[in-house]
Design a protein around this motif. Structure first.
Motif, PDB file in Angstrom:
ATOM      1  N   ALA A 175      29.353 -26.968  -6.248  1.00  0.00           N
ATOM      2  CA  ALA A 175      27.976 -27.158  -5.771  1.00  0.00           C
ATOM      3  C   ALA A 175      27.047 -27.533  -6.924  1.00  0.00           C
ATOM      4  O   ALA A 175      26.132 -28.347  -6.753  1.00  0.00           O
ATOM      5  CB  ALA A 175      27.491 -25.892  -5.074  1.00  0.00           C
ATOM      6  N   LEU A 227      26.856 -27.256  -1.569  1.00  0.00           N
ATOM      7  CA  LEU A 227      28.241 -26.797  -1.504  1.00  0.00           C
ATOM      8  C   LEU A 227      28.950 -27.471  -0.325  1.00  0.00           C
ATOM      9  O   LEU A 227      28.528 -27.343   0.822  1.00  0.00           O
ATOM     10  CB  LEU A 227      28.278 -25.274  -1.347  1.00  0.00           C
ATOM     11  CG  LEU A 227      29.651 -24.610  -1.423  1.00  0.00           C
ATOM     12  CD1 LEU A 227      29.518 -23.220  -2.034  1.00  0.00           C
ATOM     13  CD2 LEU A 227      30.342 -24.500  -0.084  1.00  0.00           C
ATOM     14  N   LYS A 267      28.110 -28.233   5.313  1.00  0.00           N
ATOM     15  CA  LYS A 267      27.721 -28.109   3.906  1.00  0.00           C
ATOM     16  C   LYS A 267      26.421 -27.301   3.787  1.00  0.00           C
ATOM     17  O   LYS A 267      25.691 -27.162   4.760  1.00  0.00           O
ATOM     18  CB  LYS A 267      27.551 -29.493   3.302  1.00  0.00           C
ATOM     19  CG  LYS A 267      26.482 -30.335   3.976  1.00  0.00           C
ATOM     20  CD  LYS A 267      26.482 -31.716   3.384  1.00  0.00           C
ATOM     21  CE  LYS A 267      25.383 -32.558   4.028  1.00  0.00           C
ATOM     22  NZ  LYS A 267      25.334 -33.911   3.515  1.00  0.00           N
TER      23      LYS A 267
END
Ligand SMILES: [Zn+2]
Length: 453
Positions: A332, A339, A357
């Motif tokens: 990330a 992430l 995400k």
């Protein structure tokens, strides 16, 4: 009337029993049908306890990792690949609970709750095969680089989430299982995928979490100097460094992994802020790898005393980290704070629903951490050890006490547009993070770049 009443009561009791019986069966069925179907006594799918046929498992290059035909199970042709992928694929007797062979057993035999054994009735196509994102040869390189030491190596694409390398050591050749009970020390926890299912004290790789909190919450941080005399007294206790670092900037404190500076930073942040950033970084919760849950790394500093908070901010105290979860966190950082959940099953298996995400750090904080991690390589780990990789990394040497050698960690990513790869290396009692673990990372990342994935 009396007789009629008695008969009604009996009838009511009998029909209640029937209803309860059916309900109990349905509950049992929902909970256990998958296990019943996959039990070796099921003659529909098994012959003399051996699975007659199932879907095959492939790696990202299309090489067969597992094939079950006419009652015989075949693994990859190369022993090194078989051994390195034993935890990912699974073993002959399904002792590795997180292996694809077990975790996706229903899919491979072509069974589900609604349709039963649909594959052999020609329903819903013949799509029981599974395509993994893993690269078999890269996994073999990683397993070899661990050289018999216990630990885990992971590499993934932080933009797509595809895991290219997932290795846990010790392992064994699933085609020729050894006598595991005969060598308990050598095969300790051999059925456990350490990458997914273990947690370890993180040591200094955790400084990345503390640094993220500091960048967001401590004004003037980047122009400040911290003073390290090799130790710092907190109440009656002491936080120590391996050596005296003198006056260091925030960036130098991370590069030289100065405990004294990070202890001060942790105290300035306070428990609730550090806790918040630990939670954002994925501690205290589990990631799902295509439905397979990771072990939960823990950080709890809410009621910690000052010295405990200081040690927690440098990755000790009671902190634990799961390798996969930490790899996703550094991924990330590489990916502008977003992430992308790692995955093991390739996109062309469309039966899976994907986790979304998540922005866990601001793009600005991620960019600053990335620059600092790049500086770590240039000023401490050595560019010459990671030629052309544009490596951004942080090492960790996590003390484990009891006179044992520390766990060695190395985590980070490549700042290369053509190879957006993040990684983690953990060696149990491996000694120095920037020595032992960094060397394994270098070998595996060079192989990843040259194999063209
Ligand atoms: Zn220091």
């Amino acid at each position: 009337m009396k007789l009629l009443f008695k008969r009604s009561v009996v009838l009511f009791l009998l029909s209640s029993l029937l209803v309860f019986g059916i309900a109990a069966f349905i509950i049992q069925y929902l909970n256990h049908a998958s296990a019943w179907v996959q039990h070796p006594t099921n003659k529909h799918l098994f012959n003399n306890g051996k699975l007659k046929a199932s879907g095959s498992i492939y790696d990202r290059s299309g090489e067969i990792l597992l094939e079950v035909k006419d009652g015989s199970t075949k693994f990859h042709q190369d022993k090194a690949v078989r051994t390195a992928l034993m935890h990912a694929v699974g073993d002959l007797h399904n002792n590795v609970a997180t292996g694809v062979k077990v975790a996706f057993g229903e899919h491979l035999i072509g069974w589900n709750l609604l349709n039963g054994v649909y594959r052999f009735r020609g329903k819903m196509g013949d799509s029981a095969d599974l395509y993994l994102t893993l690269e078999g040869k890269l996994c073999a390189t990683a397993y070899k680089a661990l050289n018999g030491r216990k630990g885990a190596v992971g590499v993934y694409n932080y933009q797509t989430g595809e895991i290219l390398c997932m290795v846990s050591s010790p392992s064994f050749d699933p085609a020729n299982p050894p006598n595991i009970e005969g060598s308990p020390e050598q095969y300790e926890g051999v059925y456990l995928n350490r990458f997914l299912s273990s947690v370890y004290p993180p040591g200094s790789i955790f400084k990345l979490v503390t640094a993220a909190a500091a960048l967001d919450n401590l004004p003037g941080l980047e122009s400040k100097l911290y003073h390290c005399e090799g130790k710092m007294k907190i109440g009656a206790d002491m936080v120590t460094c391996l050596r005296e670092h003198g006056s260091v900037t925030f960036e130098q404190a991370l590069a030289h992994s100065c405990n004294v500076a990070f202890a001060q930073i942790s105290l300035e942040l306070g428990a609730s802020t550090l806790q918040k950033y630990a939670n954002l970084a994925g501690f205290n919760s589990s990631l799902e790898l295509d439905g397979i849950k990771t072990a939960i790394g823990k950080v709890n500093v809410i009621n910690a005393a000052d010295v405990e908070l200081a040690w927690a901010g440098i990755g000790q105290y009671t902190n634990t980290a799961n390798p996969l979860n930490f790899m996703a966190f550094v991924g990330a950082i590489a990916n502008n704070g977003v992430l992308i959940p790692p995955k093991l099953i390739a996109e062309n298996n469309s039966f899976l629903s994907r986790i979304q995400k998540k922005q866990i750090l601001s793009a600005e904080t991620a960019a600053k951490l990335k620059a600092m991690m790049r500086n770590n390589t240039k000023s401490v780990y050595g560019e010459h050890n990671f030629k052309n990789l544009e490596l951004c990394a942080k090492s960790g040497t996590a003390e484990v006490g009891q006179g044992k050698r520390p766990h060695a960690w190395f985590a980070g990513f490549l700042a290369r547009d053509d190879y957006p790869l993040a990684f983690v290396v953990l060696i149990e009692n491996g000694g120095s993070g920037s020595g032992a673990a960094a060397a394994v990372a270098g070998t595996v990342l060079q192989a990843a770049v040259s194999s063209g994935n």
